[in-house]
Design an enzyme around this catalytic site. Structure first.
Site, PDB file in Angstrom:
ATOM      1  N   LYS A  38      -5.305  -1.803 -17.182  1.00  0.00           N
ATOM      2  CA  LYS A  38      -6.695  -1.825 -17.671  1.00  0.00           C
ATOM      3  C   LYS A  38      -6.733  -1.783 -19.201  1.00  0.00           C
ATOM      4  O   LYS A  38      -7.469  -2.547 -19.829  1.00  0.00           O
ATOM      5  CB  LYS A  38      -7.460  -0.639 -17.060  1.00  0.00           C
ATOM      6  N   ARG A  43      -7.770  -4.851 -24.329  1.00  0.00           N
ATOM      7  CA  ARG A  43      -7.308  -5.214 -25.676  1.00  0.00           C
ATOM      8  C   ARG A  43      -7.028  -6.704 -25.793  1.00  0.00           C
ATOM      9  O   ARG A  43      -7.271  -7.314 -26.842  1.00  0.00           O
ATOM     10  CB  ARG A  43      -6.073  -4.380 -26.030  1.00  0.00           C
ATOM     11  N   GLY A 111     -15.646   3.293 -21.121  1.00  0.00           N
ATOM     12  CA  GLY A 111     -15.511   3.961 -22.418  1.00  0.00           C
ATOM     13  C   GLY A 111     -14.649   3.155 -23.373  1.00  0.00           C
ATOM     14  O   GLY A 111     -14.905   3.110 -24.584  1.00  0.00           O
ATOM     15  N   ARG A 140     -21.261  10.416 -22.116  1.00  0.00           N
ATOM     16  CA  ARG A 140     -19.933  10.730 -22.665  1.00  0.00           C
ATOM     17  C   ARG A 140     -19.967  10.796 -24.198  1.00  0.00           C
ATOM     18  O   ARG A 140     -20.746  10.092 -24.832  1.00  0.00           O
ATOM     19  CB  ARG A 140     -18.906   9.691 -22.161  1.00  0.00           C
ATOM     20  N   SER A 185      -6.368  10.697 -28.574  1.00  0.00           N
ATOM     21  CA  SER A 185      -7.143   9.716 -27.813  1.00  0.00           C
ATOM     22  C   SER A 185      -6.856   8.315 -28.328  1.00  0.00           C
ATOM     23  O   SER A 185      -7.102   8.010 -29.498  1.00  0.00           O
ATOM     24  CB  SER A 185      -8.644  10.016 -27.940  1.00  0.00           C
ATOM     25  N   ASP A 335      -4.883   9.985 -17.139  1.00  0.00           N
ATOM     26  CA  ASP A 335      -5.674   9.408 -16.045  1.00  0.00           C
ATOM     27  C   ASP A 335      -5.084   9.722 -14.667  1.00  0.00           C
ATOM     28  O   ASP A 335      -5.679   9.376 -13.640  1.00  0.00           O
ATOM     29  CB  ASP A 335      -5.786   7.885 -16.221  1.00  0.00           C
ATOM     30  N   LYS A 362     -14.370  12.464 -18.925  1.00  0.00           N
ATOM     31  CA  LYS A 362     -14.009  11.116 -18.451  1.00  0.00           C
ATOM     32  C   LYS A 362     -15.200  10.536 -17.665  1.00  0.00           C
ATOM     33  O   LYS A 362     -16.321  11.001 -17.810  1.00  0.00           O
ATOM     34  CB  LYS A 362     -12.737  11.201 -17.601  1.00  0.00           C
ATOM     35  N   ARG A 366     -13.647  15.398 -14.178  1.00  0.00           N
ATOM     36  CA  ARG A 366     -12.632  15.246 -13.122  1.00  0.00           C
ATOM     37  C   ARG A 366     -12.026  16.580 -12.685  1.00  0.00           C
ATOM     38  O   ARG A 366     -11.502  16.670 -11.566  1.00  0.00           O
ATOM     39  CB  ARG A 366     -11.532  14.283 -13.597  1.00  0.00           C
ATOM     40  N   ARG A 408     -11.177   6.886 -10.242  1.00  0.00           N
ATOM     41  CA  ARG A 408      -9.917   7.607  -9.972  1.00  0.00           C
ATOM     42  C   ARG A 408     -10.126   8.779  -9.012  1.00  0.00           C
ATOM     43  O   ARG A 408      -9.237   9.119  -8.238  1.00  0.00           O
ATOM     44  CB  ARG A 408      -9.281   8.056 -11.281  1.00  0.00           C
TER      45      ARG A 408
HETATM   46  C1  S3P Z   1      -7.720   4.421 -22.646  1.00  0.00           C
HETATM   47  C2  S3P Z   1      -7.439   5.645 -23.165  1.00  0.00           C
HETATM   48  C3  S3P Z   1      -7.630   6.903 -22.433  1.00  0.00           C
HETATM   49  C4  S3P Z   1      -7.810   6.684 -20.926  1.00  0.00           C
HETATM   50  C5  S3P Z   1      -8.697   5.528 -20.614  1.00  0.00           C
HETATM   51  C6  S3P Z   1      -8.184   4.244 -21.263  1.00  0.00           C
HETATM   52  C7  S3P Z   1      -7.521   3.220 -23.494  1.00  0.00           C
HETATM   53  O1  S3P Z   1      -8.785   7.533 -22.949  1.00  0.00           O
HETATM   54  O2  S3P Z   1      -8.314   7.849 -20.326  1.00  0.00           O
HETATM   55  O3  S3P Z   1      -8.767   5.320 -19.202  1.00  0.00           O
HETATM   56  O4  S3P Z   1      -7.440   2.119 -22.952  1.00  0.00           O
HETATM   57  O5  S3P Z   1      -7.423   3.399 -24.717  1.00  0.00           O
HETATM   58  P1  S3P Z   1      -8.658   8.475 -24.249  1.00  0.00           P
HETATM   59  O6  S3P Z   1      -7.883   7.714 -25.221  1.00  0.00           O
HETATM   60  O7  S3P Z   1     -10.030   8.726 -24.747  1.00  0.00           O
HETATM   61  O8  S3P Z   1      -7.969   9.707 -23.743  1.00  0.00           O
END
Ligand code: S3P
Length: 450
Positions: A38, A43, A111, A140, A185, A335, A362, A366, A408
């Protein structure tokens, strides 16, 4: 064999599942292909949209979240072909050339879409953007990206002083900054790096622990100047950058593989191979956690595909042991905590998960969701402010379970319900389609259902 799982469609939007535990002796076996990663999928669509020339994406995740990213960038003028399982073609606009959309951009449940996109929008001078998401995303925290962008000179407004979406953005030429993020993050780090692409000079992010590094790898492959100091979790991008379209091969998502790794570890008699799993070291915390729990895992056929390490993973059921999961390991399995909580219910002894307060913000809270739902099944689980404590071995009984509309949580509970001694009803199981549209079909195949 009788059907172990019955799908109940209640209406067009909602799908519930009745999960009937397989009869004794039925286990997971064979080979499983998992959907594309994902994070890498998002990206590849975004960088393809802002690069010059054409990007070809193979193995893109066809879930709801990447569909949200594609829809937002199409609205801003990027030519993105229909997302199909063959390959996706993106004709990019070049950095700074996203077109002002004539409507609100909607990131849905994602997100990653909203936070990464904000870095690009805030740094595009003279244009106005409005962004929103679904009910979960609108609750969020956005200040984690809004505030560092504002330190670079960005103009962003939103509810509660810019803490919550919907957000309004007026793009500007930003100034470089060195941001010390209080959270590990990848979404925060990537947002700032993307803003740095069109900012003259060096934009740096330092994190308290290492988060996934897909942005750094892919930005470099597209031609950006990226410096990484892994000893202090620091990344710098030098702007202005020029990106050139590439071919991206998306590996299978280790976060989706995790459901099968745990399911095969805990359903007695299982012997399963999960193929083409991305094993980027910033993502392999799940493998370390399962090894600490004494799961029987072997990596086979390790190789590198388009700059990302990949392997097949062979897993056989075994008696798991409780363990402690905390510290720098947590961002590397962030995750996977819900499905690890399921593993812990079947382990001997107590598993303690700490330093995982991020789970509360999240797609759902969770920690709360897993503590409540696993308790309904009869597990011995307690919620801590920053984690969970689970003592394994309590027999599980079928229950009415809620997915909290979180993909999830839905998939983790479906696996937990397989271990109960009577059927469970899982409400809103369709949430799985965010990251794993074929989850139920794959579960049936792995259990030998035709
Ligand atoms: C992600 C980063 C993670 C992850 C999300 C995908 C990403 O979040 O929980 O499912 O693709 O950069 P955080 O970076 O906010 O922890």
């Amino acid at each position: 064999m009788s059907s172990p799982i019955v799908t109940v469609k209640t209406d067009q939007q909602r799908q519930d599942l009745v999960i009937i535990p397989p009869t004794s002796g039925v286990a997971l076996s064979g080979k499983i292909q998992i959907p594309g990663d994902k994070s890498i999928s998002h990206r590849s669509l975004m960088l393809g949209a802002i690069a010059e020339g054409e990007t070809t994406i193979k193995g893109l995740l066809l879930g709801d979240d990447p569909q949200s990213t594609a829809a937002c960038f199409r609205q801003m003028g990027a030519d993105i072909s229909q997302l199909s399982d063959q390959e996706v073609r993106v004709r990019g606009l070049g950095i700074g050339n996203l077109q002002e959309p004539n409507d609100i951009l909607n990131a849905g449940n994602s997100g990653t879409t909203l936070r990464l996109m904000l870095g690009l929008l805030a740094s595009q001078p003279g244009q106005f953007f409005a962004v929103t998401g679904d009910k979960s995303l609108r609750s969020r925290p956005m200040s984690r990206v809004v505030s560092p962008l504002q330190q670079m000179g960005a103009s962003i407004w939103g509810r509660e002083g810019g803490k919550l979406a919907p957000l309004a953005i007026y793009g500007r030429q930003l100034t470089p900054n060195h941001y010390h993020s209080p959270v590990a993050s990848a979404q925060v780090k990537s947002c700032i790096l993307l803003a740095g692409l069109s900012t003259e000079g060096k934009t740096t992010v330092t994190e308290p622990a290492r988060s996934r590094d897909h942005s750094e790898r892919m930005l470099r492959a597209f031609g950006a100047e990226i410096d990484v100091d892994p000893s202090c979790h620091r990344v710098t991008v030098t702007g202005p950058a020029k990106l050139t379209g590439q071919t991206v091969v998306v590996p299978g998502d280790i976060s989706s593989a995790a459901f099968w790794l745990v399911a095969a570890a805990i359903v007695p008699g299982s012997d399963l191979r999960v193929q083409n799993v991305g094993i980027n070291p910033t993502r392999t915390g799940i493998l370390e956690a399962l090894q600490r729990m004494e799961a029987d895992l072997t990596l086979e056929n390790e190789r590198e595909v388009a700059g990302e390490p990949v392997a097949d993973i062979h897993v056989r059921s075994s008696q798991l042991k409780g363990c402690e999961l905390a510290g720098d390991l947590i961002p590397r399995l962030i995750d996977e905590v819900p499905i690890l909580a399921v593993a812990a219910t079947m382990a001997q002894g107590t598993t303690v998960i700490r330093d995982a307060a991020e789970l509360r913000v999240k797609e759902s809270d969770r920690l709360l969701a897993m503590a409540r739902e696993l308790s309904k099944l009869g597990a011995t689980v307690s919620e801590r402010p920053d984690g969970l404590e689970i003592t394994g071995g309590a027999p599980l009984h079928g229950a009415d379970l809620d997915s909290y509309d979180d993909h999830r949580v839905a998939m983790s509970l479906a696996i937990a319900a397989l271990l109960a001694d009577s059927p469970s009803h899982l409400y809103n199981a369709q949430a799985a389609s965010i990251s794993y549209p074929d989850f139920i079909a794959t579960l049936k195949t792995a259990l030998g259902e035709s």
